[in-house]
Design an enzyme around this catalytic site. Structure first.
Site, mmCIF file in Angstrom:
data_model
loop_
_atom_site.group_PDB
_atom_site.id
_atom_site.type_symbol
_atom_site.label_atom_id
_atom_site.label_comp_id
_atom_site.label_asym_id
_atom_site.label_seq_id
_atom_site.Cartn_x
_atom_site.Cartn_y
_atom_site.Cartn_z
ATOM 1 N N PRO A 194 4.911 -4.865 -1.101
ATOM 2 C CA PRO A 194 4.710 -3.740 -2.021
ATOM 3 C C PRO A 194 4.401 -4.221 -3.438
ATOM 4 C CG PRO A 194 7.052 -4.071 -1.599
ATOM 5 C CD PRO A 194 6.320 -5.063 -0.740
ATOM 6 N N GLY A 223 0.788 -1.230 0.000
ATOM 7 C CA GLY A 223 0.000 0.000 0.000
ATOM 8 C C GLY A 223 0.814 1.271 0.000
ATOM 9 N N ARG A 282 2.543 -1.622 -6.076
ATOM 10 C CA ARG A 282 2.601 -0.361 -6.809
ATOM 11 C C ARG A 282 3.964 0.334 -6.695
ATOM 12 N NH1 ARG A 282 -2.174 2.547 -7.230
ATOM 13 N NH2 ARG A 282 -2.847 1.341 -5.433
ATOM 14 N N CYS A 294 -16.190 3.105 -26.260
ATOM 15 C CA CYS A 294 -17.515 3.678 -26.431
ATOM 16 C C CYS A 294 -18.134 3.913 -25.058
ATOM 17 C CB CYS A 294 -18.360 2.720 -27.262
ATOM 18 S SG CYS A 294 -19.775 3.546 -27.926
ATOM 19 N N ARG A 343 -7.957 2.825 -14.392
ATOM 20 C CA ARG A 343 -7.887 3.540 -13.125
ATOM 21 C C ARG A 343 -8.562 4.910 -13.139
ATOM 22 N NH1 ARG A 343 -3.964 4.811 -10.539
ATOM 23 N NH2 ARG A 343 -4.599 4.065 -8.493
HETATM 24 N N1 LLP Z 1 -1.065 -6.830 -0.023
HETATM 25 C C1 LLP Z 1 -2.396 -6.989 -0.026
HETATM 26 C C2 LLP Z 1 -3.006 -7.905 0.921
HETATM 27 C C3 LLP Z 1 -3.188 -6.255 -0.919
HETATM 28 O O1 LLP Z 1 -4.497 -6.411 -0.900
HETATM 29 C C4 LLP Z 1 -2.561 -5.370 -1.839
HETATM 30 C C5 LLP Z 1 -3.362 -4.627 -2.792
HETATM 31 C C6 LLP Z 1 -1.171 -5.262 -1.813
HETATM 32 C C7 LLP Z 1 -0.446 -6.007 -0.878
HETATM 33 C C8 LLP Z 1 -0.408 -4.370 -2.741
HETATM 34 O O2 LLP Z 1 -0.783 -3.041 -2.602
HETATM 35 P P1 LLP Z 1 0.109 -1.902 -3.329
HETATM 36 O O3 LLP Z 1 1.454 -1.887 -2.672
HETATM 37 O O4 LLP Z 1 0.207 -2.277 -4.761
HETATM 38 O O5 LLP Z 1 -0.685 -0.660 -3.135
HETATM 39 N N2 LLP Z 1 -6.466 -1.740 -8.307
HETATM 40 C C9 LLP Z 1 -6.175 -0.744 -7.301
HETATM 41 C C10 LLP Z 1 -5.335 -1.283 -6.195
HETATM 42 C C11 LLP Z 1 -5.955 -2.474 -5.503
HETATM 43 C C12 LLP Z 1 -5.026 -2.987 -4.458
HETATM 44 C C13 LLP Z 1 -5.491 -4.256 -3.884
HETATM 45 N N3 LLP Z 1 -4.611 -4.804 -2.912
HETATM 46 C C14 LLP Z 1 -5.485 0.444 -7.979
HETATM 47 O O6 LLP Z 1 -5.342 0.448 -9.183
HETATM 48 O O7 LLP Z 1 -5.135 1.401 -7.308
#
Ligand code: LLP
Length: 438
Positions: A290, A247, A292, A360, A329
């Site tokens: 991580p 996150g 993103r 569309c 997004r």
């Molecule tokens: N760990 C768990 C348990 C998660 O649910 C997630 C993301 C991550 C790690 C990785 O999170 P990150 O570091 O990538 O923020 N589609 C959405 C994001 C959904 C994230 C879901 N879980 C977007 O495009 O922002």
């Protein structure tokens, strides 16, 4: 804003990883996802370093939902990270890439019996158990395969991190995990500790995505330790592992106050150390996930400009050859992006236009009010920071084939996902009647 190895050459061409993006577009077509491999390596190493520098045992598992394909999984393996999967498909991709199964963690709030079976057979490292139904399935799998199952229990610690509500997961009212407040974590812990099937490594939480405020992780740690204090007293449970999820927020546009990996992780580590010493626990291994922050800023999407529409005194629409089919997004989360002309990067940006996709759907807008120079058909538009949840959430709306993915590094370009063809689009389709097979 240019990230990683991106530079604008004197001729105005955007270069990434030592490769001219105008050449990339000519060679591989558009839309095209371009990933700066050096930048991904740098982020992966920064997360790992945060643990070594703080003298704490830790594991970094890349959350493959952010961007998964065989080459990406192999890069993660090369960098010595672990891997997080959330479905049979992500697991299959990892195994196809030759990723060591014992370094895979399996997430998900509704794992099927088949998925669990596939993962146990493959010998994955651990399951992040999400709910009571899953514990029953895991227990059955343990009996069937005659082996203990390592689990972490996913908790929802009741932290409402400030992010888009669709990507916030740590609050109580969430479909994920065992709730702390209502006693579900207590129940689940009692269950796994008293059943032979399980080796309970510890607890997990993920409070949401695109979080800038490192203190939110500290609040989550504090809440989890309040639970751990109680469970030490009544169950004698002390975790070997604390997984604090992913996150970590990145910068998409000006004003996004992203922190470097060491800041997010440093705050977590400090909080865990402080709380562990308060309770007299040994500091557990800290795991993070991580997604993103490893791939987000490394990805750039190249589009070719097509039509334009001027709404007098209102705005100018610039249509590109992709849209919500390759980047959902903006439509889904109102996400913001920056972009430039990749073939005329030095031209003065004295116009404001809004970049529309070709789907569309009125909501298929990629960027509202972007500063650009005068733009012509066939100009190349680069949209930055599309590396996370771009390709992974791409789709075939309007039966638009999904773009190719290219990795660039040290002047070399490597195609890692080929562009979908029209033939691919009908590959799974079956005719209405045998007699009408074309
Ligand atoms: N760990 C768990 C348990 C998660 O649910 C997630 C993301 C991550 C790690 C990785 O999170 P990150 O570091 O990538 O923020 N589609 C959405 C994001 C959904 C994230 C879901 N879980 C977007 O495009 O922002």
């Amino acid at each position: 804003m240019l990230y990683g190895s991106s530079v604008i050459q004197p001729n105005g061409h955007l270069e990434i990883g030592g490769v001219d993006t105008v050449h990339l577009a000519n060679q591989f077509g558009t839309p095209l996802y371009v990933y700066d491999v050096a930048h991904m390596r740098q982020q992966a190493r920064a997360f790992k370093r945060a643990f070594t520098e703080n003298n704490v045992a830790g594991q970094v598992a890349y959350a493959s939902k952010a961007f998964s394909c065989v080459a990406m999984v192999q890069l993660v393996e090369e960098e010595g990270l672990n891997l997080d999967v959330v479905s049979g498909g992500e697991l299959y991709t990892a195994l196809s890439a030759g990723f060591p199964p014992e370094r895979i963690h399996f997430h998900g709030n509704n794992k099927s019996t088949d998925e669990i079976d596939m993962a146990v057979k493959a010998g994955i490292g651990c399951f992040i158990a999400d709910n009571f139904q899953e514990l029953l399935l895991l227990e059955k799998a343990s009996q069937y395969h005659g082996q203990k199952i390592s689990v972490l229990l996913r908790t929802t610690p009741g932290v409402k991190a400030s992010t888009h509500e669709y990507i916030a997961t740590g609050q109580e009212d969430s479909k994920f995990g065992f709730d702390l407040e209502s006693g579900q974590v207590h129940e689940a812990l009692k269950y796994v500790l008293s059943h032979e099937a399980f080796d309970c490594l510890g607890l997990h939480c993920h409070i949401g995505s695109q979080i800038f405020d490192a203190n939110a992780f500290e609040v989550a740690v504090d809440k989890i330790y309040r639970e751990l204090e109680l469970r030490r007293d009544d169950l004698g449970f002390v975790p070997k592992v604390l997984n604090l999820g992913g996150g970590f927020g990145i910068r998409y546009v000006e004003g996004d106050s992203a922190q470097p990996p060491e800041k997010y992780v440093g705050t977590m580590i400090e909080a865990v150390k402080r709380q562990s010493s308060r309770l007299g626990f040994a500091v557990p291994e800290i795991w993070i996930e991580p997604g993103r922050a490893i791939v987000g800023n490394a990805g750039t999407t190249l589009y070719k400009v097509g039509s334009q529409k001027e709404v007098p005194n209102v705005r100018r629409y610039l249509a590109v050859d992709g849209g919500m089919s390759d980047n959902l997004r903006p439509a889904l989360y109102d996400a913001k992006y920056e972009g430039i002309l990749a073939n005329r990067g030095w031209d003065r940006c004295d116009r404001t236009m809004s970049v529309a996709g070709k789907c569309c759907e009125t909501g298929d807008m990629l960027i509202w009010d972007l500063s650009l120079p005068e733009v012509h058909t066939d100009d190349l538009l680069a949209v930055f920071s599309t590396g996370a949840y771009g390709y992974s959430m791409s789709n075939n709306y309007n039966r638009i084939p999904r773009p190719a993915v290219v990795f660039v590094e040290n002047g070399d370009a490597r195609l890692v996902v080929r562009r979908e063809t029209y033939e691919d689009l009908v590959q799974l389709d079956l005719p209405l009647k045998e007699s009408v097979i074309p």
